[in-house]
Structure formats: structure tokens, C-alpha cells
Design a protein around this motif. Structure first.
Motif, PDB file in Angstrom:
ATOM      1  N   ASN A 127       0.854  -1.184   0.000  1.00  0.00           N
ATOM      2  CA  ASN A 127       0.000   0.000   0.000  1.00  0.00           C
ATOM      3  C   ASN A 127       0.895   1.241   0.000  1.00  0.00           C
ATOM      4  O   ASN A 127       2.087   1.148   0.278  1.00  0.00           O
ATOM      5  CB  ASN A 127      -0.973  -0.021   1.181  1.00  0.00           C
ATOM      6  CG  ASN A 127      -0.273   0.024   2.517  1.00  0.00           C
ATOM      7  OD1 ASN A 127       0.655   0.795   2.715  1.00  0.00           O
ATOM      8  ND2 ASN A 127      -0.733  -0.783   3.456  1.00  0.00           N
ATOM      9  N   PRO A 128       0.333   2.400  -0.327  1.00  0.00           N
ATOM     10  CA  PRO A 128       1.160   3.616  -0.441  1.00  0.00           C
ATOM     11  C   PRO A 128       1.858   4.028   0.851  1.00  0.00           C
ATOM     12  O   PRO A 128       2.890   4.668   0.818  1.00  0.00           O
ATOM     13  CB  PRO A 128       0.158   4.690  -0.869  1.00  0.00           C
ATOM     14  CG  PRO A 128      -0.974   3.956  -1.466  1.00  0.00           C
ATOM     15  CD  PRO A 128      -1.044   2.635  -0.765  1.00  0.00           C
ATOM     16  N   HIS A 129       1.306   3.644   2.011  1.00  0.00           N
ATOM     17  CA  HIS A 129       1.922   4.030   3.282  1.00  0.00           C
ATOM     18  C   HIS A 129       3.199   3.249   3.567  1.00  0.00           C
ATOM     19  O   HIS A 129       4.002   3.667   4.390  1.00  0.00           O
ATOM     20  CB  HIS A 129       0.931   3.867   4.431  1.00  0.00           C
ATOM     21  CG  HIS A 129      -0.250   4.781   4.310  1.00  0.00           C
ATOM     22  ND1 HIS A 129      -0.165   6.130   4.565  1.00  0.00           N
ATOM     23  CD2 HIS A 129      -1.517   4.543   3.923  1.00  0.00           C
ATOM     24  CE1 HIS A 129      -1.340   6.692   4.352  1.00  0.00           C
ATOM     25  NE2 HIS A 129      -2.185   5.750   3.961  1.00  0.00           N
ATOM     26  N   GLN A 130       3.383   2.113   2.922  1.00  0.00           N
ATOM     27  CA  GLN A 130       4.590   1.310   3.124  1.00  0.00           C
ATOM     28  C   GLN A 130       5.475   1.311   1.881  1.00  0.00           C
ATOM     29  O   GLN A 130       6.270   0.417   1.677  1.00  0.00           O
ATOM     30  CB  GLN A 130       4.220  -0.125   3.489  1.00  0.00           C
ATOM     31  CG  GLN A 130       3.547  -0.225   4.815  1.00  0.00           C
ATOM     32  CD  GLN A 130       3.382  -1.659   5.244  1.00  0.00           C
ATOM     33  OE1 GLN A 130       3.503  -2.578   4.469  1.00  0.00           O
ATOM     34  NE2 GLN A 130       3.129  -1.841   6.519  1.00  0.00           N
ATOM     35  N   MET A 131       5.354   2.328   1.058  1.00  0.00           N
ATOM     36  CA  MET A 131       6.069   2.382  -0.209  1.00  0.00           C
ATOM     37  C   MET A 131       7.015   3.571  -0.249  1.00  0.00           C
ATOM     38  O   MET A 131       6.751   4.608   0.347  1.00  0.00           O
ATOM     39  CB  MET A 131       5.055   2.490  -1.350  1.00  0.00           C
ATOM     40  CG  MET A 131       5.701   2.592  -2.710  1.00  0.00           C
ATOM     41  SD  MET A 131       4.519   2.967  -4.007  1.00  0.00           S
ATOM     42  CE  MET A 131       4.151   4.658  -3.668  1.00  0.00           C
ATOM     43  N   SER A 132       8.121   3.386  -0.959  1.00  0.00           N
ATOM     44  CA  SER A 132       9.047   4.480  -1.268  1.00  0.00           C
ATOM     45  C   SER A 132       9.405   4.394  -2.743  1.00  0.00           C
ATOM     46  O   SER A 132       9.448   3.302  -3.303  1.00  0.00           O
ATOM     47  CB  SER A 132      10.353   4.357  -0.506  1.00  0.00           C
ATOM     48  OG  SER A 132      10.219   4.588   0.816  1.00  0.00           O
ATOM     49  N   LEU A 133       9.669   5.522  -3.313  1.00  0.00           N
ATOM     50  CA  LEU A 133      10.246   5.590  -4.649  1.00  0.00           C
ATOM     51  C   LEU A 133      11.696   6.005  -4.440  1.00  0.00           C
ATOM     52  O   LEU A 133      11.969   6.980  -3.754  1.00  0.00           O
ATOM     53  CB  LEU A 133       9.525   6.619  -5.512  1.00  0.00           C
ATOM     54  CG  LEU A 133      10.170   6.912  -6.862  1.00  0.00           C
ATOM     55  CD1 LEU A 133      10.069   5.704  -7.769  1.00  0.00           C
ATOM     56  CD2 LEU A 133       9.534   8.114  -7.501  1.00  0.00           C
ATOM     57  N   ALA A 134      12.611   5.241  -5.008  1.00  0.00           N
ATOM     58  CA  ALA A 134      14.029   5.567  -4.845  1.00  0.00           C
ATOM     59  C   ALA A 134      14.712   5.537  -6.202  1.00  0.00           C
ATOM     60  O   ALA A 134      14.500   4.623  -6.988  1.00  0.00           O
ATOM     61  CB  ALA A 134      14.706   4.570  -3.895  1.00  0.00           C
ATOM     62  N   CYS A 135      15.523   6.549  -6.442  1.00  0.00           N
ATOM     63  CA  CYS A 135      16.278   6.622  -7.690  1.00  0.00           C
ATOM     64  C   CYS A 135      17.757   6.765  -7.368  1.00  0.00           C
ATOM     65  O   CYS A 135      18.141   7.443  -6.403  1.00  0.00           O
ATOM     66  CB  CYS A 135      15.833   7.807  -8.532  1.00  0.00           C
ATOM     67  SG  CYS A 135      14.143   7.640  -9.137  1.00  0.00           S
ATOM     68  N   LEU A 136      18.586   6.115  -8.154  1.00  0.00           N
ATOM     69  CA  LEU A 136      20.034   6.173  -7.975  1.00  0.00           C
ATOM     70  C   LEU A 136      20.499   7.594  -8.203  1.00  0.00           C
ATOM     71  O   LEU A 136      20.182   8.203  -9.211  1.00  0.00           O
ATOM     72  CB  LEU A 136      20.715   5.211  -8.929  1.00  0.00           C
ATOM     73  CG  LEU A 136      22.181   4.921  -8.720  1.00  0.00           C
ATOM     74  CD1 LEU A 136      22.439   4.353  -7.334  1.00  0.00           C
ATOM     75  CD2 LEU A 136      22.656   3.953  -9.773  1.00  0.00           C
ATOM     76  N   TYR A 137      21.216   8.133  -7.279  1.00  0.00           N
ATOM     77  CA  TYR A 137      21.629   9.522  -7.289  1.00  0.00           C
ATOM     78  C   TYR A 137      22.993   9.645  -7.897  1.00  0.00           C
ATOM     79  O   TYR A 137      23.901   8.962  -7.600  1.00  0.00           O
ATOM     80  CB  TYR A 137      21.604  10.038  -5.837  1.00  0.00           C
ATOM     81  CG  TYR A 137      21.943  11.468  -5.698  1.00  0.00           C
ATOM     82  CD1 TYR A 137      23.153  11.848  -5.164  1.00  0.00           C
ATOM     83  CD2 TYR A 137      21.047  12.467  -6.069  1.00  0.00           C
ATOM     84  CE1 TYR A 137      23.477  13.176  -4.988  1.00  0.00           C
ATOM     85  CE2 TYR A 137      21.359  13.786  -5.898  1.00  0.00           C
ATOM     86  CZ  TYR A 137      22.561  14.137  -5.364  1.00  0.00           C
ATOM     87  OH  TYR A 137      22.887  15.446  -5.193  1.00  0.00           O
TER      88      TYR A 137
END
Length: 137
Positions: A127-137
């Protein structure tokens, strides 16, 4: 002539040892500086969630800040924790740290492209509350 040859041979050996020490030191310093940084944000209802993860060897240093869209600093929640991790198939990490209340957890990640992924705190609950979007920096 023989004296010069012996002297040159001794100097070559010393130069070789010095060069090997310098090369090994440079390799060690480069290996110690290798890490990857993952940064992302997700909007969930009236909250924004910002995540910053640094991976170094088998350690993940995770900082997550959740704050209201009105940017009131009194309402933000931040946690910062370091985990050691173990890769689990398919596309999961088992995270371990005995010093925090949640001692072990599983992160499931789904690649969006070569640089970005969706990360879920639990593979079963998506669900959205347990989600992260991560991108390589």
C-alpha cells in the motif's frame, strides 16, 4: 660495471615495492569510497514522504521523513536507522539490526527503469503508506 648493475637491481626492487604499496593504497581508498545513494519522494494523501538511502558494502543507512504538505515542522516524523542486509530472491532484501525496535524486515523492490525502483516495506502488504520511490543519485 658490476657495481652499477647491482645498485640498479637493488633500486628496481625498492621502486617495485614502493610502487606496489602506493597502488594497493589507492585501490583500498577507492574501494572504501564506493557507495550508492538512493533518493526519492512519494505523496500519500496529505503527506509527503522523502527517503534517502546510502548503500555501502552490506550496509543500508536509511533516513525517512514524513511531513504534511503544509510543511509544518511540528507535524513531521523522521526516522534514521542503519541495517545490514542480505539479498533474497526474487528482488528482496532481508534487513537486520538488533539495536532498533524493528530488528529485521524485508524490503521488496520493483525496478521501474535502470535508475529507479519502488520499494515496499513488506512484500505481502503493498500500500502507499509502506512504499518508497528511490532513484540512484
Amino acid at each position: 660495471m658490476k657495481k652499477t648493475l647491482k645498485s640498479l637491481t637493488a633500486h628496481k626492487f625498492v621502486l617495485f615495492i614502493a610502487g606496489a604499496i602506493v597502488a594497493n593504497t589507492l585501490i583500498f581508498l577507492n574501494a572504501e569510497k564506493q557507495n550508492s545513494k538512493w533518493i526519492g519522494s512519494v505523496s500519500v494523501g496529505e503527506y509527503l514522504k522523502l527517503s534517502h538511502t546510502v548503500q555501502f558494502k552490506d550496509t543500508l543507512d536509511i533516513r525517512v521523513t514524513e511531513y504534511k504538505k503544509d510543511f509544518d515542522p511540528k507535524k513531521d516524523k523522521t526516522f534514521h536507522v542503519s541495517y545490514t542486509y542480505d539479498l533474497q530472491l526474487p528482488n528482496r532484501n532481508l534487513l537486520l539490526n538488533d539495536l532498533v525496535p524493528l530488528r529485521s524486515t524485508i524490503h521488496a523492490y520493483y525496478s521501474l527503469d535502470e535508475k529507479c525502483a519502488l520499494i515496499f516495506l513488506s512484500p505481502k502488504t503493498k500500500n502507499p503508506h509502506q512504499m518508497s520511490l528511490a532513484c540512484l543519485y
